[in-house]
Design an enzyme around this catalytic site. Structure first.
Site, PDB file in Angstrom:
ATOM      1  CG  HIS A  57      -0.400   0.186   2.624  1.00 32.61           C
ATOM      2  ND1 HIS A  57       0.411  -0.902   3.173  1.00 32.61           N
ATOM      3  CD2 HIS A  57      -0.479   1.098   3.426  1.00 32.61           C
ATOM      4  CE1 HIS A  57       0.790  -0.420   4.302  1.00 32.61           C
ATOM      5  NE2 HIS A  57       0.157   0.614   4.557  1.00 32.61           N
ATOM      6  CG  HIS A  59       0.211   4.517   4.690  1.00 37.37           C
ATOM      7  ND1 HIS A  59      -0.600   3.582   5.630  1.00 37.37           N
ATOM      8  CD2 HIS A  59      -0.436   5.472   4.467  1.00 37.37           C
ATOM      9  CE1 HIS A  59      -1.819   4.246   5.772  1.00 37.37           C
ATOM     10  NE2 HIS A  59      -1.687   5.262   4.833  1.00 37.37           N
ATOM     11  CG  ASP A  61       4.802   3.126   7.271  1.00 39.01           C
ATOM     12  OD1 ASP A  61       4.034   3.507   6.750  1.00 39.01           O
ATOM     13  OD2 ASP A  61       4.631   2.014   8.500  1.00 39.01           O
ATOM     14  CG  HIS A  62       3.988   0.084   4.122  1.00 43.28           C
ATOM     15  ND1 HIS A  62       3.999  -1.008   4.795  1.00 43.28           N
ATOM     16  CD2 HIS A  62       3.697   0.799   5.252  1.00 43.28           C
ATOM     17  CE1 HIS A  62       3.510  -1.066   5.836  1.00 43.28           C
ATOM     18  NE2 HIS A  62       3.410   0.132   6.400  1.00 43.28           N
ATOM     19  CG  HIS A 115      -3.898  -0.038   6.696  1.00 42.29           C
ATOM     20  ND1 HIS A 115      -3.806   1.082   8.226  1.00 42.29           N
ATOM     21  CD2 HIS A 115      -2.715   0.597   6.119  1.00 42.29           C
ATOM     22  CE1 HIS A 115      -2.597   1.516   8.046  1.00 42.29           C
ATOM     23  NE2 HIS A 115      -1.928   1.516   6.921  1.00 42.29           N
ATOM     24  CG  ASP A 134       0.613  -1.184   7.894  1.00 39.19           C
ATOM     25  OD1 ASP A 134       1.672  -2.002   8.241  1.00 39.19           O
ATOM     26  OD2 ASP A 134       0.814  -0.091   7.664  1.00 39.19           O
ATOM     27  CG  HIS A 172       3.795  -1.599  11.562  1.00 37.11           C
ATOM     28  ND1 HIS A 172       4.808  -0.528  11.591  1.00 37.11           N
ATOM     29  CD2 HIS A 172       3.349  -1.457  10.422  1.00 37.11           C
ATOM     30  CE1 HIS A 172       4.718   0.408  10.702  1.00 37.11           C
ATOM     31  NE2 HIS A 172       3.695  -0.403   9.746  1.00 37.11           N
TER      32      HIS A 172
HETATM   33 FE    FE Z   1       2.789   0.779   8.116  1.00 41.18          FE
HETATM   34 ZN    ZN Z   2       0.035   1.751   6.623  1.00 39.89          ZN
END
Ligand code: FE
Ligand code: ZN
Length: 256
Positions: A57, A59, A61-62, A115, A134, A172
């Protein structure tokens, strides 16, 4: 027979990035590269050459390492068709039910919105590995930033249907706090109590709790168990439909 070698890279405060290497073809993918530097260090240490990025996805942090890694290696970036405009550098778009060949295996792709609206998961059946970003966490699930409880319950149902010996490579390390919450909504679950104690031991030793086994998640993760009578009773919703129960469990977790 598992064919893919999977190497876990902890980055940022609690993210896991994964290298997936196929000795048979020499290909190496990175799943959800939050950052480029630690990925390049891990590739060098392993002597592997990056060929693919698999994003779940959009985001940051990905996907934060996408463009630097593509520039450095010329790798192919694969991600969700439903969110293609938000995946930096995307080359290949995938959606529900499609298969993507990598490393002599085929990943089956699931659309798992909730999400985010365009989140996908990759299931490598031969290697018994699920990369779910996530959507599903060890003892948890992602926050509903762009989706409804109905969407997330349906998404989790697709993942729950996979074989019990599937390893869940989530993005995570949230497991210890997830366990504390899970005990509040599923207090009579003996398997959950045992698992929570084991998680405390692992974390005290600095050991990752990820990946976990899907069969263990099915027995202990409250977000996969919204159709369990024990949870319904524990939160005062006996007889309610699973989506109502899921929504209430998710709401309580948001405020835990
Ligand atoms: Fe994340
Ligand atoms: Zn995420």
């Amino acid at each position: 027979m598992p064919q893919l070698e999977i190497h876990q890279i902890p980055v940022l405060s609690d993210n896991y990035v994964y290298l997936v290497h196929a000795a048979a073809t020499g290909e190496t993918a990175v799943v959800d590269p939050a950052v480029a530097g630690p990925v390049q260090d891990a590739l060098a240490a392993k002597g592997w050459t990056l060929t693919h990025i698999l994003n779940t996805h959009h985001h940051g942090d990905h996907t934060g390492g996408n463009l630097a890694l593509k520039q450095a290696t010329g790798c192919t970036i694969v991600g969700p068709r439903a969110d293609a405009t938000r995946i930096p550098g995307i080359d290949v778009q995938l959606g529900d039910g499609e298969r993507y060949g990598f490393g002599g295996e085929e990943a089956l792709v699931f659309d798992v919105p909730g999400h985010t609206r365009g989140h996908i998961a990759y299931h490598f059946a031969d290697s018994r590995a699920l990369f779910c970003g996530d959507t599903l966490f060890a003892l948890g699930c992602g926050r509903l930033f762009e989706g409804t409880p109905q969407q997330m319950w349906t998404s989790l149902g697709k993942l729950r249907a996979l074989p019990a010996d599937t390893r869940v490579y989530c993005a995570h390390e949230y497991t210890q706090s997830n366990a504390r919450f899970a005990l509040t909504v599923d207090p009579a679950n003996a398997a959950l109590k045992t698992r929570a104690e084991e998680i405390d031991r692992l974390r005290a030793a600095g050991t990752p709790t990820v990946p976990s086994l899907l069969g263990v998640e099915k027995a202990t993760n409250p977000f996969l168990r919204a159709d369990d009578a024990g949870i319904a009773a524990a939160i005062g919703l006996a007889g309610a439909d699973p989506v109502t129960i899921f929504a209430e469990v998710r709401r309580r977790k948001d405020h835990f």
